[in-house]
Design an enzyme around this catalytic site. Sequence first.
Site, PDB file in Angstrom:
ATOM      1  N   ARG A  72       0.712  -1.147   0.119  1.00 14.22           N
ATOM      2  CA  ARG A  72      -0.013   0.041  -0.036  1.00 14.22           C
ATOM      3  C   ARG A  72       0.869   1.257  -0.156  1.00 14.22           C
ATOM      4  NH1 ARG A  72      -3.377  -3.806   2.850  1.00 14.22           N
ATOM      5  NH2 ARG A  72      -2.196  -3.420   4.677  1.00 14.22           N
ATOM      6  N   GLU A 109       3.563 -10.209  15.584  1.00 11.07           N
ATOM      7  CA  GLU A 109       2.973 -10.684  16.896  1.00 11.07           C
ATOM      8  C   GLU A 109       3.674 -12.099  17.132  1.00 11.07           C
ATOM      9  OE1 GLU A 109      -1.491 -10.535  18.827  1.00 11.07           O
ATOM     10  OE2 GLU A 109      -0.989 -10.468  16.562  1.00 11.07           O
TER      11      GLU A 109
END
Lengths: 191, 180
Positions: A72, A109
Amino acid sequence: MFAAENGLKGDPRLQAISDSIRVVPDFPKKGIMFQDITTLLLDHKAFKHTVDIFVDRYRDMGISVVAGVEARGFMFGPPIALAIGAKFIPLRKPGKLPGQVISESYELEYGTDCLEMHVGAVQPGERALVIDDLVATGGTLSAAIRLLERVGAEVVECACVIGLREVKGQRRLNGKPLYILVEPREIDNCC
Amino acid sequence: MAAQGDQDPRIARISSAIRVIPDFPKKGIMFQDITTLLLDTKAFRDTIDLFVERYRDKDISVVAGVEARGFIFGPPIALALGAKFVPLRKPKKLPGEVISEEYSLEYGTDKIEMHVGAVQPGERALVIDDLIATGGTLCAAIKLLERVGVHVVECACVIELPELKVCIPIISNTNMLSEL
Protein backbone atom coordinates in the site's frame (compact mmCIF):
# COMPACT_ATOMS: atom_id res chain seq x y z
CA MET A 1 2.66 13.76 15.45
CA PHE A 2 -0.76 14.27 13.96
CA ALA A 3 -1.40 16.72 11.13
CA ALA A 4 -4.33 18.30 13.00
CA GLU A 5 -2.01 19.20 15.87
CA ASN A 6 0.78 20.43 13.62
CA GLY A 7 -0.36 23.25 11.41
CA LEU A 8 -3.51 21.69 9.94
CA LYS A 9 -5.97 22.16 12.81
CA GLY A 10 -9.49 22.37 11.40
CA ASP A 11 -8.34 21.66 7.86
CA PRO A 12 -11.48 20.21 6.19
CA ARG A 13 -9.33 17.98 3.99
CA LEU A 14 -8.44 15.84 7.03
CA GLN A 15 -12.10 15.15 7.73
CA ALA A 16 -12.70 14.29 4.07
CA ILE A 17 -9.76 11.88 4.14
CA SER A 18 -10.98 10.23 7.35
CA ASP A 19 -14.54 9.90 6.04
CA SER A 20 -13.33 8.17 2.88
CA ILE A 21 -11.66 5.29 4.76
CA ARG A 22 -13.75 2.15 5.20
CA VAL A 23 -13.59 -0.01 8.32
CA VAL A 24 -13.81 -3.76 7.73
CA PRO A 25 -14.39 -5.66 10.99
CA ASP A 26 -12.63 -8.94 11.74
CA PHE A 27 -10.07 -8.74 8.95
CA PRO A 28 -7.63 -10.44 8.66
CA LYS A 29 -8.84 -12.07 11.87
CA LYS A 30 -11.49 -11.65 14.55
CA GLY A 31 -11.20 -8.54 16.66
CA ILE A 32 -9.24 -6.45 14.16
CA MET A 33 -11.03 -3.36 12.74
CA PHE A 34 -9.20 -3.15 9.43
CA GLN A 35 -8.67 0.36 8.03
CA ASP A 36 -9.37 -0.03 4.30
CA ILE A 37 -7.79 2.73 2.21
CA THR A 38 -9.11 1.37 -1.11
CA THR A 39 -12.22 3.53 -0.63
CA LEU A 40 -9.97 6.58 -0.23
CA LEU A 41 -8.41 5.71 -3.61
CA LEU A 42 -11.91 5.70 -5.15
CA ASP A 43 -12.50 9.25 -3.93
CA HIS A 44 -10.36 11.31 -6.27
CA LYS A 45 -10.60 14.49 -4.16
CA ALA A 46 -9.68 12.69 -0.93
CA PHE A 47 -6.78 10.91 -2.62
CA LYS A 48 -5.54 14.20 -4.07
CA HIS A 49 -5.84 15.92 -0.65
CA THR A 50 -3.79 13.11 0.92
CA VAL A 51 -0.97 13.52 -1.60
CA ASP A 52 -1.14 17.35 -1.49
CA ILE A 53 -0.79 17.49 2.30
CA PHE A 54 2.32 15.31 2.23
CA VAL A 55 3.78 17.20 -0.75
CA ASP A 56 3.24 20.58 0.95
CA ARG A 57 5.02 19.29 4.03
CA TYR A 58 8.02 17.71 2.29
CA ARG A 59 8.64 19.79 -0.82
CA ASP A 60 11.21 22.13 0.78
CA MET A 61 12.99 19.59 2.98
CA GLY A 62 15.68 18.57 0.46
CA ILE A 63 14.30 15.05 0.22
CA SER A 64 15.72 13.03 -2.67
CA VAL A 65 14.31 9.58 -1.76
CA VAL A 66 10.77 8.40 -1.05
CA ALA A 67 10.77 4.78 0.14
CA GLY A 68 7.39 3.03 0.07
CA VAL A 69 6.57 -0.16 1.96
CA GLU A 70 4.95 -2.94 -0.08
CA ALA A 71 2.19 -2.90 -1.17
CA ARG A 72 0.00 0.00 0.00
CA GLY A 73 3.02 2.29 0.36
CA PHE A 74 3.38 1.86 -3.42
CA MET A 75 0.11 3.72 -3.96
CA PHE A 76 0.99 6.82 -1.93
CA GLY A 77 4.77 7.03 -2.39
CA PRO A 78 5.10 7.53 -6.17
CA PRO A 79 2.72 10.52 -6.49
CA ILE A 80 4.60 12.21 -3.63
CA ALA A 81 8.00 11.36 -5.14
CA LEU A 82 6.98 12.71 -8.54
CA ALA A 83 5.66 15.96 -7.07
CA ILE A 84 8.78 16.69 -4.98
CA GLY A 85 11.27 15.50 -7.63
CA ALA A 86 12.55 12.54 -5.60
CA LYS A 87 13.35 8.94 -6.52
CA PHE A 88 10.88 6.24 -5.52
CA ILE A 89 12.29 3.13 -3.85
CA PRO A 90 10.03 0.11 -3.30
CA LEU A 91 10.75 -1.77 -0.06
CA ARG A 92 9.59 -5.31 -0.70
CA LYS A 93 8.84 -8.70 0.83
CA PRO A 94 11.63 -11.26 0.37
CA GLY A 95 12.34 -12.67 -3.06
CA LYS A 96 10.48 -10.00 -5.07
CA LEU A 97 13.29 -7.61 -6.02
CA PRO A 98 15.32 -9.07 -8.90
CA GLY A 99 18.73 -7.55 -8.24
CA GLN A 100 21.15 -7.66 -5.33
CA VAL A 101 19.38 -6.69 -2.10
CA ILE A 102 19.96 -5.92 1.53
CA SER A 103 17.46 -7.35 4.03
CA GLU A 104 16.20 -6.33 7.43
CA SER A 105 14.05 -8.54 9.60
CA TYR A 106 11.45 -7.35 12.07
CA GLU A 107 9.09 -8.84 14.61
CA LEU A 108 5.47 -9.71 14.09
CA GLU A 109 3.01 -10.62 16.81
CA TYR A 110 4.00 -14.22 16.11
CA GLY A 111 7.29 -14.77 14.33
CA THR A 112 9.33 -12.48 12.10
CA ASP A 113 9.16 -11.01 8.60
CA CYS A 114 11.68 -9.35 6.32
CA LEU A 115 11.93 -6.20 4.19
CA GLU A 116 14.35 -5.82 1.27
CA MET A 117 15.85 -2.94 -0.72
CA HIS A 118 17.99 -2.96 -3.86
CA VAL A 119 21.69 -2.35 -3.36
CA GLY A 120 22.67 0.92 -5.02
CA ALA A 121 19.18 2.43 -5.00
CA VAL A 122 20.20 5.03 -2.43
CA GLN A 123 23.49 6.91 -1.98
CA PRO A 124 25.09 7.85 1.35
CA GLY A 125 23.97 11.27 2.50
CA GLU A 126 20.63 11.25 0.70
CA ARG A 127 17.64 12.51 2.69
CA ALA A 128 14.74 10.07 2.75
CA LEU A 129 11.06 9.83 3.58
CA VAL A 130 9.47 6.47 4.44
CA ILE A 131 5.81 6.06 3.57
CA ASP A 132 3.15 3.47 4.39
CA ASP A 133 -0.64 3.59 4.63
CA LEU A 134 -0.85 2.78 8.33
CA VAL A 135 1.38 2.51 11.40
CA ALA A 136 0.53 0.19 14.29
CA THR A 137 3.50 -0.99 16.39
CA GLY A 138 6.04 0.62 14.04
CA GLY A 139 7.90 -2.65 13.45
CA THR A 140 7.79 -2.38 9.65
CA LEU A 141 8.75 1.30 9.65
CA SER A 142 11.66 0.57 11.99
CA ALA A 143 12.96 -2.06 9.59
CA ALA A 144 12.62 0.44 6.73
CA ILE A 145 14.60 3.06 8.69
CA ARG A 146 17.34 0.54 9.48
CA LEU A 147 17.63 -0.45 5.80
CA LEU A 148 18.07 3.15 4.70
CA GLU A 149 20.48 4.03 7.51
CA ARG A 150 22.62 0.97 6.77
CA VAL A 151 23.43 2.48 3.37
CA GLY A 152 24.13 5.91 4.81
CA ALA A 153 20.86 7.68 4.03
CA GLU A 154 19.34 10.09 6.54
CA VAL A 155 15.70 9.32 7.29
CA VAL A 156 14.04 12.71 7.75
CA GLU A 157 10.58 11.41 8.71
CA CYS A 158 8.11 8.54 8.40
CA ALA A 159 4.72 9.45 6.96
CA CYS A 160 1.49 7.47 7.27
CA VAL A 161 -2.09 8.20 6.31
CA ILE A 162 -3.45 6.45 9.45
CA GLY A 163 -1.97 5.83 12.87
CA LEU A 164 -2.93 5.06 16.42
CA ARG A 165 -2.07 7.42 19.23
CA GLU A 166 1.12 5.95 20.61
CA VAL A 167 0.79 3.76 23.66
CA LYS A 168 3.78 4.69 25.82
CA GLY A 169 6.90 2.87 24.70
CA GLN A 170 5.07 0.90 22.03
CA ARG A 171 6.67 2.50 19.01
CA ARG A 172 10.27 1.91 18.13
CA LEU A 173 11.13 4.30 15.37
CA ASN A 174 14.75 4.82 16.38
CA GLY A 175 13.93 8.37 17.48
CA LYS A 176 12.73 9.33 14.01
CA PRO A 177 9.67 11.59 13.76
CA LEU A 178 6.38 10.18 12.55
CA TYR A 179 3.76 12.25 10.76
CA ILE A 180 0.20 10.92 10.60
CA LEU A 181 -2.84 12.41 8.87
CA VAL A 182 -5.74 10.72 10.69
CA GLU A 183 -6.55 8.32 13.51
CA PRO A 184 -8.22 4.97 12.80
CA ARG A 185 -11.96 5.10 12.29
CA GLU A 186 -14.47 3.30 14.44
CA ILE A 187 -17.13 1.23 12.76
CA ASP A 188 -20.22 3.31 12.00
CA ASN A 189 -23.11 2.63 14.35
CA CYS A 190 -25.49 2.24 11.45
CA CYS A 191 -23.63 -0.74 9.97
CA MET B 1 0.37 -0.82 -31.01
CA ALA B 2 3.55 0.66 -29.68
CA ALA B 3 4.30 4.28 -28.99
CA GLN B 4 7.91 3.65 -30.02
CA GLY B 5 7.14 4.04 -33.72
CA ASP B 6 6.21 7.66 -33.07
CA GLN B 7 9.81 8.37 -32.03
CA ASP B 8 8.83 10.46 -29.04
CA PRO B 9 12.21 11.63 -27.75
CA ARG B 10 11.28 10.72 -24.17
CA ILE B 11 11.02 7.03 -24.98
CA ALA B 12 14.74 6.39 -25.51
CA ARG B 13 15.54 7.59 -22.00
CA ILE B 14 12.71 5.53 -20.49
CA SER B 15 13.92 2.42 -22.29
CA SER B 16 17.53 2.85 -21.21
CA ALA B 17 16.47 3.45 -17.60
CA ILE B 18 15.13 -0.10 -17.35
CA ARG B 19 17.62 -2.67 -16.04
CA VAL B 20 17.75 -6.24 -17.34
CA ILE B 21 18.49 -8.94 -14.78
CA PRO B 22 19.39 -12.32 -16.29
CA ASP B 23 18.03 -15.57 -14.84
CA PHE B 24 15.39 -14.02 -12.56
CA PRO B 25 13.15 -15.49 -11.20
CA LYS B 26 14.62 -18.56 -12.91
CA LYS B 27 17.27 -19.52 -15.46
CA GLY B 28 16.66 -18.27 -18.98
CA ILE B 29 14.40 -15.36 -18.06
CA MET B 30 15.76 -11.84 -18.77
CA PHE B 31 13.85 -9.90 -16.12
CA GLN B 32 12.88 -6.31 -17.00
CA ASP B 33 13.53 -4.36 -13.80
CA ILE B 34 11.59 -1.09 -13.63
CA THR B 35 12.97 -0.12 -10.21
CA THR B 36 15.84 1.68 -11.97
CA LEU B 37 13.30 3.67 -13.99
CA LEU B 38 11.81 4.85 -10.68
CA LEU B 39 15.25 6.14 -9.65
CA ASP B 40 15.44 8.38 -12.74
CA THR B 41 13.08 11.20 -11.83
CA LYS B 42 12.85 12.57 -15.36
CA ALA B 43 12.24 9.16 -16.96
CA PHE B 44 9.57 8.28 -14.37
CA ARG B 45 7.89 11.66 -14.86
CA ASP B 46 8.00 11.18 -18.67
CA THR B 47 6.48 7.69 -18.39
CA ILE B 48 3.50 9.07 -16.49
CA ASP B 49 3.20 12.10 -18.80
CA LEU B 50 3.11 9.93 -21.93
CA PHE B 51 0.22 7.89 -20.56
CA VAL B 52 -1.64 10.95 -19.25
CA GLU B 53 -1.29 12.71 -22.61
CA ARG B 54 -2.75 9.68 -24.34
CA TYR B 55 -5.73 9.22 -22.02
CA ARG B 56 -6.65 12.70 -20.84
CA ASP B 57 -9.44 13.23 -23.38
CA LYS B 58 -10.79 9.69 -23.32
CA ASP B 59 -13.24 10.16 -20.41
CA ILE B 60 -11.52 7.61 -18.23
CA SER B 61 -13.06 7.36 -14.76
CA VAL B 62 -11.22 4.24 -13.54
CA VAL B 63 -7.56 3.27 -13.55
CA ALA B 64 -7.13 -0.35 -12.46
CA GLY B 65 -3.61 -1.38 -11.50
CA VAL B 66 -2.36 -4.95 -11.26
CA GLU B 67 -0.50 -5.87 -8.06
CA ALA B 68 2.16 -4.88 -7.28
CA ARG B 69 4.05 -2.90 -9.93
CA GLY B 70 0.78 -1.63 -11.42
CA PHE B 71 0.32 0.12 -8.05
CA ILE B 72 3.37 2.28 -8.77
CA PHE B 73 2.28 3.56 -12.20
CA GLY B 74 -1.51 3.58 -11.81
CA PRO B 75 -2.07 6.11 -9.01
CA PRO B 76 -0.09 9.01 -10.54
CA ILE B 77 -2.00 8.47 -13.80
CA ALA B 78 -5.35 8.27 -11.98
CA LEU B 79 -4.63 11.47 -10.06
CA ALA B 80 -3.70 13.35 -13.24
CA LEU B 81 -6.82 12.13 -15.06
CA GLY B 82 -9.19 12.80 -12.15
CA ALA B 83 -10.03 9.10 -12.08
CA LYS B 84 -10.43 6.53 -9.30
CA PHE B 85 -7.62 4.08 -8.68
CA VAL B 86 -8.68 0.45 -8.21
CA PRO B 87 -6.08 -2.08 -7.03
CA LEU B 88 -6.41 -5.56 -8.55
CA ARG B 89 -4.87 -7.89 -6.00
CA LYS B 90 -3.66 -11.41 -5.35
CA PRO B 91 -6.15 -13.55 -3.37
CA LYS B 92 -7.04 -12.66 0.21
CA LYS B 93 -5.34 -9.26 0.28
CA LEU B 94 -8.44 -7.12 -0.18
CA PRO B 95 -10.42 -6.88 3.08
CA GLY B 96 -13.95 -6.45 1.75
CA GLU B 97 -16.23 -8.52 -0.47
CA VAL B 98 -14.47 -9.35 -3.74
CA ILE B 99 -14.97 -10.87 -7.15
CA SER B 100 -12.22 -13.15 -8.48
CA GLU B 101 -10.95 -14.16 -11.90
CA GLU B 102 -8.66 -17.11 -12.47
CA TYR B 103 -6.03 -17.21 -15.20
CA SER B 104 -3.46 -19.67 -16.52
CA LEU B 105 0.21 -19.65 -15.70
CA GLU B 106 2.87 -21.67 -17.48
CA TYR B 107 2.24 -24.31 -14.79
CA GLY B 108 -1.03 -24.05 -12.94
CA THR B 109 -3.33 -21.09 -12.36
CA ASP B 110 -3.47 -17.87 -10.35
CA LYS B 111 -6.23 -15.43 -9.43
CA ILE B 112 -6.77 -11.70 -9.22
CA GLU B 113 -9.46 -9.99 -7.16
CA MET B 114 -11.32 -6.69 -7.12
CA HIS B 115 -13.57 -5.16 -4.47
CA VAL B 116 -17.30 -5.40 -5.11
CA GLY B 117 -18.69 -1.89 -5.60
CA ALA B 118 -15.37 -0.27 -6.56
CA VAL B 119 -16.61 0.40 -10.08
CA GLN B 120 -20.06 1.10 -11.55
CA PRO B 121 -21.60 -0.24 -14.77
CA GLY B 122 -20.87 2.07 -17.68
CA GLU B 123 -17.62 3.46 -16.31
CA ARG B 124 -14.67 3.71 -18.71
CA ALA B 125 -11.49 2.05 -17.51
CA LEU B 126 -7.80 1.78 -18.16
CA VAL B 127 -5.85 -1.29 -16.97
CA ILE B 128 -2.20 -0.72 -16.11
CA ASP B 129 0.74 -2.99 -15.39
CA ASP B 130 4.49 -2.58 -15.78
CA LEU B 131 4.93 -5.35 -18.34
CA ILE B 132 2.91 -7.58 -20.65
CA ALA B 133 4.19 -11.03 -21.51
CA THR B 134 1.47 -13.48 -22.60
CA GLY B 135 -1.36 -11.16 -21.61
CA GLY B 136 -2.88 -13.68 -19.20
CA THR B 137 -3.01 -11.28 -16.25
CA LEU B 138 -4.34 -8.41 -18.34
CA CYS B 139 -7.05 -10.64 -19.80
CA ALA B 140 -8.13 -11.62 -16.30
CA ALA B 141 -8.22 -7.93 -15.36
CA ILE B 142 -10.36 -7.09 -18.40
CA LYS B 143 -12.76 -9.92 -17.54
CA LEU B 144 -13.13 -8.72 -13.95
CA LEU B 145 -14.03 -5.23 -15.05
CA GLU B 146 -16.34 -6.34 -17.86
CA ARG B 147 -18.20 -8.69 -15.50
CA VAL B 148 -19.38 -5.64 -13.57
CA GLY B 149 -20.35 -3.70 -16.69
CA VAL B 150 -17.28 -1.52 -17.13
CA HIS B 151 -15.96 -0.64 -20.59
CA VAL B 152 -12.22 -1.27 -20.76
CA VAL B 153 -10.93 1.39 -23.14
CA GLU B 154 -7.33 0.16 -23.26
CA CYS B 155 -4.59 -1.75 -21.46
CA ALA B 156 -1.41 0.22 -20.89
CA CYS B 157 2.02 -1.20 -20.11
CA VAL B 158 5.48 0.28 -19.87
CA ILE B 159 7.14 -2.77 -21.46
CA GLU B 160 6.06 -5.40 -23.97
CA LEU B 161 7.86 -8.65 -24.64
CA PRO B 162 7.02 -9.21 -28.29
CA GLU B 163 8.68 -12.59 -28.47
CA LEU B 164 6.14 -13.91 -25.97
CA LYS B 165 3.05 -12.73 -27.84
CA VAL B 166 1.04 -15.89 -27.45
CA CYS B 167 -2.53 -15.46 -28.66
CA ILE B 168 -4.45 -13.21 -26.33
CA PRO B 169 -8.00 -14.56 -26.30
CA ILE B 170 -10.22 -11.97 -27.89
CA ILE B 171 -13.02 -11.65 -25.39
CA SER B 172 -14.21 -8.22 -26.38
CA ASN B 173 -13.08 -5.41 -28.63
CA THR B 174 -10.59 -4.28 -26.04
CA ASN B 175 -7.50 -5.92 -27.42
CA MET B 176 -5.81 -2.58 -27.94
CA LEU B 177 -2.60 -2.28 -26.11
CA SER B 178 -0.30 0.62 -25.59
CA GLU B 179 3.30 0.07 -24.64
CA LEU B 180 6.26 2.37 -24.52
